[in-house]
Write an enzyme that holds these catalytic residues in place. Structure first.
Site, mmCIF file in Angstrom:
data_model
loop_
_atom_site.group_PDB
_atom_site.id
_atom_site.type_symbol
_atom_site.label_atom_id
_atom_site.label_comp_id
_atom_site.label_asym_id
_atom_site.label_seq_id
_atom_site.Cartn_x
_atom_site.Cartn_y
_atom_site.Cartn_z
ATOM 1 N N SER A 147 0.809 -1.449 0.213
ATOM 2 C CA SER A 147 0.344 0.004 -0.283
ATOM 3 C C SER A 147 1.288 1.220 -0.053
ATOM 4 O O SER A 147 2.115 1.215 -1.156
ATOM 5 C CB SER A 147 -1.037 0.320 1.391
ATOM 6 O OG SER A 147 -2.375 0.993 0.670
ATOM 7 N N ASP A 153 -9.371 -3.900 -5.169
ATOM 8 C CA ASP A 153 -8.245 -2.580 -4.683
ATOM 9 C C ASP A 153 -9.473 -1.769 -4.866
ATOM 10 O O ASP A 153 -8.850 -1.550 -6.852
ATOM 11 C CB ASP A 153 -7.297 -3.246 -4.850
ATOM 12 C CG ASP A 153 -6.383 -2.242 -3.596
ATOM 13 O OD1 ASP A 153 -6.881 -1.079 -3.627
ATOM 14 O OD2 ASP A 153 -5.289 -2.675 -4.114
ATOM 15 N N HIS A 156 -7.817 -4.876 -0.720
ATOM 16 C CA HIS A 156 -6.779 -4.146 -0.325
ATOM 17 C C HIS A 156 -6.316 -4.764 1.253
ATOM 18 O O HIS A 156 -7.592 -5.056 1.697
ATOM 19 C CB HIS A 156 -7.255 -2.963 -0.579
ATOM 20 C CG HIS A 156 -6.154 -1.781 -0.352
ATOM 21 N ND1 HIS A 156 -4.776 -1.326 -1.704
ATOM 22 C CD2 HIS A 156 -5.107 -1.511 1.012
ATOM 23 C CE1 HIS A 156 -4.167 -0.640 -0.446
ATOM 24 N NE2 HIS A 156 -4.462 -0.375 0.066
#
Length: 321
Positions: free
Chosen positions: A166, A263, A293
């Site tokens: 991320s 995501d 995610h």
């Protein structure tokens, strides 16, 4: 986009991803919508404790605090064996505002175990107290320190790599570019593992179609993370935030780029992969079906999370001398 027009993500995810969400729901602790950053961070730490249990044992781990121009930056070195072929620096995710070495401990242990390489977690300063590009500069300082002190810490710094999830994936790639653009040598960068990162897109199809309370990645959420991280409006166009404003046509080491199917940020990963591939830069793109995610955290319950870590480790090892 009207909420009714968005894809019903929760009907599309895999069974193991659904099991994780159900577990999270059953064990959730209430938190006020007006909580301050300290409360939010502690809640994140508490929630991640279960997911970080039962990671592989290391020969040893070592905490090292490194002096940077911003003060002390904490690191943790994971030694899976006494002698390793390379050193992999890990930057944790958390929207730039949450996360630390403990919240991503299992991920780092698994990468160390699967690669047989030392992994160094970097506990960079969080936003909004620390703003762009502080986290990048701290990471650069960490790399420089261990390059000079490699013998003292029994590290092989001849070959290094970067990995992150991320926001940590962005920081990993930004650090790589920062080193390249400034001619800073900390070892040959053998590979970069980029798990569902954000790389500076302002908008995309998946940012509109996906994202909700289940992943904390609505358009409003993404805007708030950005506002906390960046110091000003001009930073949005920085080549170390909007990665596509940097030079991606040369001297990019092998990149393993991971997307999670549902995501909102997956278009960032696709765009990065297509850009690198177009310019004959070494890269591989892998999408993990049915995932959301942050799925990398859930390897205690999700085979796909463990597989993603194994696949990244294999990719990195294949590119070592």
């Amino acid at each position: 986009m009207k909420p009714e027009n968005k894809i019903n993500v929760l009907e599309c995810i895999s069974e193991e991803m659904r099991d994780v969400l159900q577990f999270q729901l059953q064990n959730a602790k209430p938190q006020s919508a007006n909580s301050d950053y300290g409360t939010i961070r502690q809640g994140y730490i508490d929630e991640r404790k279960y997911w970080n249990a039962e990671g592989p044992e290391m020969v040893k781990t070592q905490l090292v605090k490194i002096t940077t121009k911003y003060g002390k930056t904490g690191t943790r070195i994971y030694y899976p064996q006494h002698k390793t072929r390379a050193t992999l620096f890990y930057l944790h995710g958390g929207g730039f505002i949450v996360g630390n070495l403990d919240t991503h401990d299992r991920i780092m242990r698994l990468l160390a175990h699967y690669t047989g390489c030392a992994v160094i977690g970097v506990d960079y300063s969080l936003s909004p107290e620390a703003r762009f590009p502080q986290a990048i500069e701290e990471t650069v300082a960490v790399c420089q320190y261990f390059h000079v002190q490699a013998v003292d810490y029994q590290l092989n710094m001849q070959q290094i790599g970067f990995a992150g999830d991320s926001a940590g994936a962005m920081l990993s790639f930004a650090t790589l570019l920062w080193l390249r653009d400034r001619g800073i040598h900390c070892g040959r960068v053998a590979g970069v593992l980029l798990y569902y990162g954000l790389y500076g897109l302002r908008d995309s199809m998946t940012r509109r179609l996906y994202g909700g309370s289940w992943d904390g990645l609505t358009r409003k959420d993404l805007e708030e993370y950005e506002q906390a991280y960046l110091a000003n409006q001009q930073d949005k166009e920085s080549p170390y935030y909007c990665i596509f404003n940097n030079e991606l046509t040369h001297d990019i080491p092998p990149c393993f780029i991971v997307g999670a199917e549902f995501d909102p940020l997956i278009d960032d990963s696709r765009a990065l992969y297509q850009t690198l591939r177009e310019h004959q830069q070494p890269c591989c793109y892998q999408m993990y079906a049915g995932t959301l995610h942050a799925f990398l955290h859930y390897s205690r319950m999700m085979k796909s999370a463990d597989r993603a870590l194994r696949d990244g480790a294999d990719y990195f090892c294949r590119h070592l001398d």
